[in-house]
Enzyme design. Structure first.
Site, PDB file in Angstrom:
ATOM      1  N   LYS A  83      -3.645  71.229  71.184  1.00 54.57           N
ATOM      2  CA  LYS A  83      -2.942  71.442  69.904  1.00 54.57           C
ATOM      3  C   LYS A  83      -2.224  70.174  69.450  1.00 54.57           C
ATOM      4  CE  LYS A  83      -2.664  76.437  70.286  1.00 54.57           C
ATOM      5  NZ  LYS A  83      -3.197  76.611  71.667  1.00 54.57           N
ATOM      6  N   GLY A  89      -3.391  92.288  72.484  1.00 55.17           N
ATOM      7  CA  GLY A  89      -3.403  93.516  71.693  1.00 55.17           C
ATOM      8  C   GLY A  89      -4.587  93.740  70.776  1.00 55.17           C
ATOM      9  N   ALA A  90      -5.336  92.711  70.427  1.00 54.30           N
ATOM     10  CA  ALA A  90      -6.470  92.949  69.523  1.00 54.30           C
ATOM     11  C   ALA A  90      -7.643  93.541  70.317  1.00 54.30           C
ATOM     12  CB  ALA A  90      -6.895  91.656  68.842  1.00 54.30           C
ATOM     13  N   VAL A 103      -7.298  88.447  71.927  1.00 49.55           N
ATOM     14  CA  VAL A 103      -8.101  89.654  72.164  1.00 49.55           C
ATOM     15  C   VAL A 103      -7.723  90.290  73.517  1.00 49.55           C
ATOM     16  CG1 VAL A 103     -10.480  90.474  72.473  1.00 49.55           C
ATOM     17  CG2 VAL A 103      -9.966  88.694  70.768  1.00 49.55           C
TER      18      VAL A 103
END
Ligand code: BMP
Length: 236
Positions: free
Chosen positions: A81, A192-193, A188
């Protein structure tokens, strides 16, 4: 290698799954675990994201060895990042590409990648910008999403990261970006997805870490995720 190559791998394997190889711990354990995972997951995983956890555990040389061993099977994404001034961004990306990485994740908010994108293309590598992080409380991203989106589209990044936990932003990004700018969705299962859900909202790839590398059966976990992705794409 461009993201078009990643899409070809996706079509070959019928998978949109990128493994976040965030192993942290003793060097020998992490090196052998990384090699084990990459040797068993080749039918389901198309790309591997490596960042601070694995690099701090096994060192640059350890990462280099893994990329060298698996470069024909996986698309390698460097996730540090990056968020620096343009000349440092370019110099860092050059080193990462020389190590064998095919794409590099950078932050968009410093607005320092105008020159980096064409520079990276000259090195045959892709740039993926962080557009919306997956965690709760990423409010600076939410408040500035429109500016970040315009910047991402304008500089022509190859892809963006948008949390799978925030599908409405995936939808918005898909509407506002060019079709060849691809969307990577982390968050994912363990954040929580549901597997496959981000794809329904317009993401191109899902990034999954702990749900695979901490699973008692990583191959089964990867297979189930890919099956959910196939269903999600089939239902569209
Ligand atoms: P996990 O599936 O174990 O939650 O890992 C998610 C991976 O995606 C981690 O490597 C993390 O750094 C990355 N990621 C994320 O979770 N949310 C973001 O907004 C951006 C990320 O790069």
């Amino acid at each position: 290698m461009s993201l078009a190559n990643l899409m070809s791998k996706a079509e070959e394997k019928g998978s949109r799954l990128i493994l976040a190889l965030d192993l942290l711990g003793p060097k020998d354990y992490c090196s052998s675990r990384a090699v084990y995972l990459l040797s068993i997951l080749r039918d389901y995983v198309i790309g591997v994201k490596i960042g601070h956890p694995l690099t701090l555990s096994i060192g640059i040389k350890g990462v280099l060895d893994i990329i060298k061993q698996y470069s024909s099977e996986y698309f390698f994404i460097a996730d540090f990042k990056l968020a620096d001034v343009p000349h440092i961004m370019k110099a860092t990306v050059k080193v990462l590409v020389d190590m064998g990485f095919n794409a590099v994740i950078t932050h968009l908010f410093p607005m320092s990648i105008d020159e980096l994108v064409p520079f990276s293309h000259g090195l045959n590598a892709s740039i993926i910008g962080v557009l919306m992080m997956s965690h709760k409380g990423a409010i600076l991203f939410e408040k500035n999403l429109s500016v970040l989106l315009d910047y991402a589209r304008g500089v022509g990044v190859d892809g963006v990261v948008v949390g799978a936990t925030k599908p409405m932003y995936i939808k918005l990004a898909r509407e506002r970006l060019n079709r060849d700018q691809l969307i990577f969705a982390p968050g994912v299962i363990r954040q929580g997805a549901t597997a496959g859900e981000a794809l329904k909202f317009g993401a191109d790839f899902e990034i999954v870490g702990r749900a695979i590398y901490e699973a008692s059966d990583p191959l089964l976990s990867a297979r189930r995720i890919v099956e959910s992705e196939r269903e999600a794409l089939h239902d569209q």
